[in-house]
Design a protein around this motif. Structure first.
Motif, mmCIF file in Angstrom:
data_model
loop_
_atom_site.group_PDB
_atom_site.id
_atom_site.type_symbol
_atom_site.label_atom_id
_atom_site.label_comp_id
_atom_site.label_asym_id
_atom_site.label_seq_id
_atom_site.Cartn_x
_atom_site.Cartn_y
_atom_site.Cartn_z
ATOM 1 N N HIS A 48 -19.195 128.825 114.960
ATOM 2 C CA HIS A 48 -18.446 130.142 114.606
ATOM 3 C C HIS A 48 -17.576 130.139 113.231
ATOM 4 C CE1 HIS A 48 -16.367 133.959 115.634
ATOM 5 N NE2 HIS A 48 -15.393 133.268 115.594
ATOM 6 N N GLU A 52 -18.023 132.654 110.284
ATOM 7 C CA GLU A 52 -17.166 133.499 110.432
ATOM 8 C C GLU A 52 -15.995 133.410 109.732
ATOM 9 O OE1 GLU A 52 -17.903 136.780 111.682
ATOM 10 O OE2 GLU A 52 -19.764 135.971 112.197
ATOM 11 N N LEU A 84 -10.000 131.844 120.160
ATOM 12 C CA LEU A 84 -11.436 132.470 120.181
ATOM 13 C C LEU A 84 -11.785 132.710 121.919
ATOM 14 C CD1 LEU A 84 -13.013 129.861 117.997
ATOM 15 C CD2 LEU A 84 -12.097 132.058 117.257
ATOM 16 N N SER A 85 -12.541 133.691 122.140
ATOM 17 C CA SER A 85 -13.063 133.995 123.216
ATOM 18 C C SER A 85 -14.707 133.584 123.630
ATOM 19 C CB SER A 85 -12.573 135.675 123.707
ATOM 20 O OG SER A 85 -13.487 135.895 124.773
ATOM 21 N N SER A 91 -21.593 133.482 123.342
ATOM 22 C CA SER A 91 -21.035 134.151 122.455
ATOM 23 C C SER A 91 -19.666 134.049 121.948
ATOM 24 C CB SER A 91 -21.479 135.659 122.615
ATOM 25 O OG SER A 91 -20.677 136.205 123.855
ATOM 26 N N GLU A 93 -16.071 135.439 120.128
ATOM 27 C CA GLU A 93 -15.367 136.515 119.231
ATOM 28 C C GLU A 93 -13.890 135.856 119.056
ATOM 29 O OE1 GLU A 93 -15.311 140.338 121.250
ATOM 30 O OE2 GLU A 93 -17.592 139.991 121.843
ATOM 31 N N THR A 94 -13.514 136.273 117.996
ATOM 32 C CA THR A 94 -12.041 135.748 117.435
ATOM 33 C C THR A 94 -11.259 136.901 118.126
ATOM 34 O OG1 THR A 94 -12.811 135.213 115.424
ATOM 35 C CG2 THR A 94 -10.566 135.697 115.397
#
Length: 177
Positions: A48, A52, A84-85, A91, A93-94
């Motif tokens: 990630h 990203e 982060l999640s 998956s 996500e920030t």
């Protein structure tokens, strides 16, 4: 049900894993260890960061602290200056990015821990990045949809934070060199 989520640190960019031999691909990941002792990689946190780079600057990932909640795992990535999640499907996500040198701060944010407070907000503790200046580390308060705000400051190296059952906030300080 049961078991634990364990971040396996890396402290470098994704390419460094190639130098770590057969176990290299495990570094920079989040794993789940079931109560039975069986384990599996849940998410590639370093990938990630590589794809990203939410905080900008050098590519560096070091998943350090994790908070397991229903539906998601929150990971403090010390190298990426980010929270982060990780979803059930792996998956990522920030959730938030914390101030670093690129944003005018004298030291990088090195988030090490995350906890949910009695008020429902997330609290994130950090080390002060190199050169580990006394008083430069913070505890941030994060409400979903808002930027992180400084909740407490004046620390050097926070390795963990927790709210006790009585609601009292406890800070654990690391001692380095």
């Amino acid at each position: 049900p049961g078991g634990a989520y364990i971040p396996i640190g890396l402290g470098d960019n994704l390419g460094f894993r190639d130098e770590l031999g057969p176990a290299g691909p495990l570094f920079g990941t989040l794993v789940h260890m079931a109560a039975s002792g069986e384990w599996r990689v849940v998410a590639d946190v370093s990938l990630h960061e590589d794809e990203e780079n939410p905080a900008g600057g050098p590519i560096d990932s070091n998943p350090f602290g994790v908070l397991a909640e229903p539906g998601a795992r929150l990971v403090a990535d010390a190298g990426a200056n980010a929270l982060l999640s990780v979803g059930p499907d792996g998956s990522i996500e920030t959730v938030a990015v914390f101030p670093n040198r690129a944003t005018g701060r004298g030291t990088d944010s090195v988030p090490t821990s995350v906890v949910r407070g009695p008020d429902g907000a997330l609290y994130v503790g950090e080390l002060s990045g190199v050169p580990f200046a006394a008083g430069a580390a913070n505890i941030y308060r994060l409400v979903p949809g808002e930027a992180p705000t400084v909740h407490a400051s004046g620390f050097k190296m926070i390795t963990d934070i927790v709210f006790g059952s009585d609601g009292i906030f406890n800070v654990f300080l690391g001692w380095f060199g």
